[in-house]
Design a protein around this motif. Structure first.
Motif, mmCIF file in Angstrom:
data_model
loop_
_atom_site.group_PDB
_atom_site.id
_atom_site.type_symbol
_atom_site.label_atom_id
_atom_site.label_comp_id
_atom_site.label_asym_id
_atom_site.label_seq_id
_atom_site.Cartn_x
_atom_site.Cartn_y
_atom_site.Cartn_z
ATOM 1 N N ILE A 57 0.831 -1.201 0.019
ATOM 2 C CA ILE A 57 0.035 -0.106 -0.105
ATOM 3 C C ILE A 57 0.719 1.241 -0.057
ATOM 4 O O ILE A 57 0.672 2.123 -0.604
ATOM 5 N N ILE A 58 1.902 1.408 1.026
ATOM 6 C CA ILE A 58 2.733 2.443 1.034
ATOM 7 C C ILE A 58 4.099 1.951 1.039
ATOM 8 O O ILE A 58 4.629 1.393 2.099
ATOM 9 N N PRO A 59 4.908 1.895 0.172
ATOM 10 C CA PRO A 59 6.285 1.441 0.011
ATOM 11 C C PRO A 59 7.288 2.354 0.968
ATOM 12 O O PRO A 59 6.903 3.482 1.065
ATOM 13 N N ALA A 60 8.112 1.932 1.278
ATOM 14 C CA ALA A 60 9.108 2.491 2.351
ATOM 15 C C ALA A 60 9.842 3.818 1.653
ATOM 16 O O ALA A 60 9.891 4.674 2.543
ATOM 17 N N GLU A 61 9.867 4.059 0.463
ATOM 18 C CA GLU A 61 10.368 5.305 -0.171
ATOM 19 C C GLU A 61 9.442 6.450 0.120
ATOM 20 O O GLU A 61 9.815 7.454 0.138
ATOM 21 N N LYS A 62 7.733 6.003 0.352
ATOM 22 C CA LYS A 62 7.092 7.118 0.517
ATOM 23 C C LYS A 62 6.925 7.293 1.794
ATOM 24 O O LYS A 62 6.577 8.404 2.262
ATOM 25 N N THR A 63 7.351 6.531 2.659
ATOM 26 C CA THR A 63 7.350 6.805 4.221
ATOM 27 C C THR A 63 8.602 7.477 4.637
ATOM 28 O O THR A 63 8.336 8.599 5.298
ATOM 29 N N PHE A 64 9.665 6.924 3.929
ATOM 30 C CA PHE A 64 10.966 7.564 4.448
ATOM 31 C C PHE A 64 11.089 8.879 3.538
ATOM 32 O O PHE A 64 12.262 9.006 2.667
ATOM 33 N N SER A 65 10.360 10.233 3.679
ATOM 34 C CA SER A 65 10.397 11.186 2.405
ATOM 35 C C SER A 65 11.183 12.147 3.118
ATOM 36 O O SER A 65 11.866 13.135 2.258
ATOM 37 N N VAL A 66 11.750 11.973 4.192
ATOM 38 C CA VAL A 66 12.415 13.162 4.919
ATOM 39 C C VAL A 66 13.816 12.451 5.921
ATOM 40 O O VAL A 66 13.396 11.662 6.572
ATOM 41 N N THR A 67 14.924 13.106 5.666
ATOM 42 C CA THR A 67 15.985 12.304 6.489
ATOM 43 C C THR A 67 16.627 13.657 7.206
ATOM 44 O O THR A 67 17.018 14.700 6.603
ATOM 45 N N LYS A 68 16.583 13.602 8.570
ATOM 46 C CA LYS A 68 17.136 14.612 9.314
ATOM 47 C C LYS A 68 17.606 13.922 10.441
ATOM 48 O O LYS A 68 17.190 12.624 10.807
ATOM 49 N N PRO A 69 18.600 14.291 11.453
ATOM 50 C CA PRO A 69 18.940 13.683 12.729
ATOM 51 C C PRO A 69 17.883 13.455 13.605
ATOM 52 O O PRO A 69 17.983 12.295 14.298
ATOM 53 N N ASN A 70 16.941 14.133 13.713
ATOM 54 C CA ASN A 70 15.793 13.694 14.675
ATOM 55 C C ASN A 70 14.620 12.688 14.020
ATOM 56 O O ASN A 70 13.805 12.436 14.879
ATOM 57 N N ILE A 71 15.170 12.323 13.011
ATOM 58 C CA ILE A 71 13.929 11.220 12.521
ATOM 59 C C ILE A 71 14.762 9.893 12.267
ATOM 60 O O ILE A 71 15.658 9.719 11.604
ATOM 61 N N ILE A 72 14.105 9.164 12.698
ATOM 62 C CA ILE A 72 14.232 7.575 12.628
ATOM 63 C C ILE A 72 13.840 6.881 11.385
ATOM 64 O O ILE A 72 12.406 6.995 11.592
ATOM 65 N N HIS A 73 14.313 6.357 10.578
ATOM 66 C CA HIS A 73 13.691 5.369 9.484
ATOM 67 C C HIS A 73 14.023 4.088 9.974
ATOM 68 O O HIS A 73 15.021 3.460 10.293
ATOM 69 N N SER A 74 12.933 3.161 10.070
ATOM 70 C CA SER A 74 13.066 1.537 10.255
ATOM 71 C C SER A 74 11.822 0.873 9.550
ATOM 72 O O SER A 74 11.055 1.257 9.454
ATOM 73 N N VAL A 75 12.663 -0.309 9.134
ATOM 74 C CA VAL A 75 11.702 -1.348 8.245
ATOM 75 C C VAL A 75 11.522 -2.426 9.208
ATOM 76 O O VAL A 75 12.399 -2.895 9.758
ATOM 77 N N ILE A 76 9.781 -2.672 9.382
ATOM 78 C CA ILE A 76 9.827 -4.089 9.886
ATOM 79 C C ILE A 76 9.842 -5.078 8.933
ATOM 80 O O ILE A 76 8.934 -5.125 8.160
ATOM 81 N N LYS A 77 10.529 -6.089 9.567
ATOM 82 C CA LYS A 77 10.649 -7.354 8.752
ATOM 83 C C LYS A 77 9.232 -8.371 8.497
ATOM 84 O O LYS A 77 8.349 -8.037 9.416
ATOM 85 N N SER A 78 9.187 -8.873 7.657
ATOM 86 C CA SER A 78 8.240 -9.835 7.274
ATOM 87 C C SER A 78 6.656 -9.106 7.749
ATOM 88 O O SER A 78 5.922 -9.751 8.275
ATOM 89 N N SER A 79 6.628 -8.016 7.212
ATOM 90 C CA SER A 79 5.340 -7.148 7.392
ATOM 91 C C SER A 79 5.119 -6.778 6.194
ATOM 92 O O SER A 79 5.716 -5.847 5.417
ATOM 93 N N GLY A 80 3.665 -6.427 5.862
ATOM 94 C CA GLY A 80 3.117 -5.610 5.042
ATOM 95 C C GLY A 80 2.583 -4.462 5.471
ATOM 96 O O GLY A 80 3.400 -3.791 6.076
ATOM 97 N N HIS A 81 1.346 -3.896 5.420
ATOM 98 C CA HIS A 81 0.763 -2.677 5.878
ATOM 99 C C HIS A 81 0.242 -2.882 7.303
ATOM 100 O O HIS A 81 -0.089 -1.741 7.900
#
Length: 271
Positions: A217-241
């Motif tokens: 539904i929402i791929p990671a690149e659409k979620t990880f739209s901004v990169t800054k020191p106060n923003i954590i990006h994390s991928v949850i394994k074996s999971s869809g939406h």
């Protein structure tokens, strides 16, 4: 089943779960979901925090908003709930539609947040194609009711490896409980929501962006739209939406790690 409470405001009632003590954490579910989406997460999370999980307007046991609905109106209703519970500041986690509401809340009421998270959500607006899809679904619900929409939508929320799991049927059952009016309001609200990447770019608050490894539904690149020191990006394994069902242990770990970062009192009261 979790105990549900109700709050009335200007004629519309909102239902919510309120469990535990300590730092207030607000969990907002996705489209055609309810507070039950979080039932694998709340028991453990509420050991150290006060967890408030509302049913969004027109979803679960909450009534639709009388003035129709926008993402901003839903954020206002969540603020009314928080204010009615006399909470000064909360950490907010928004799943999918709940993430759109979280961003609108952060834009308008950032002084009431200690941090926030988008769970399988995005700051981007709908594409033209997605807007057409929303309009088609509005017409479908008007003509056929909610059930056919849920039957088509829910299987797509899960990764292919989880399609046969029992919780897919649970998610459908929860979806069937969404009112026709609430479903149409939410589709319309999502269709017209603005780009809120500036909220992420401008905030100094701690932010957690969570994506599902197999989210269709929402791929990671659409979620990880901004990169800054106060923003954590994390991928949850074996999971869809739907990591709250597909991989609740990893989702819980991510939530708890983030809360410790925003000063959750991990030695708080145990209920």
């Amino acid at each position: 089943m979790m105990e549900v409470k109700f709050q009335k405001h200007e004629g519309s009632s909102i239902s919510y779960v309120d469990k535990g003590e300590g730092m207030p954490v607000v969990l907002l579910h996705g489209f055609c979901g309810s507070s039950r989406y979080w039932e694998e997460v709340i028991p453990e999370l509420s050991r150290n925090c006060r967890v408030i999980a509302p049913d969004l307007p027109g979803h679960g046991e909450s009534e639709p908003l009388s003035n129709g609905s926008t993402i901003e109106a839903m954020a206002d209703r969540i603020k009314e709930l928080i204010d009615g519970l006399n909470l000064e500041k909360v950490t907010m986690f928004g799943h999918s539609l709940g993430g759109y509401i979280t961003l609108a809340f952060a834009e308008k009421y950032s002084d009431q947040l200690t941090g926030f998270s988008l769970v399988h959500s995005t700051a981007y607006p709908d594409s033209d194609e997605a807007k057409k899809g929303r309009q088609g679904n509005i017409e479908k619900v008007m003509q056929q009711g909610v059930r056919p929409l849920i039957d088509g939508l829910v299987p797509k929320l899960f990764s292919p490896e989880h399609k046969g799991e029992e919780y897919v049927e649970t998610a459908k059952e929860i979806g069937y409980g969404t009112t026709q009016e609430g479903t149409i309001h939410a589709l319309q609200a999502m269709k017209v929501r603005p780009d809120r990447n500036l909220v992420l770019e401008n905030t100094e608050l701690p932010v957690l962006l969570l994506a599902g490894e197999q989210d269709q539904i929402i791929p990671a690149e659409k979620t990880f739209s901004v990169t800054k020191p106060n923003i954590i990006h994390s991928v949850i394994k074996s999971s869809g939406h739907m990591s709250m069902y597909e991989n609740p242990k990893e989702l819980l770990r991510e939530i708890q790690a983030f809360l410790s970062r925003v000063n959750c009192n991990n030695k708080g009261s145990h209920n």
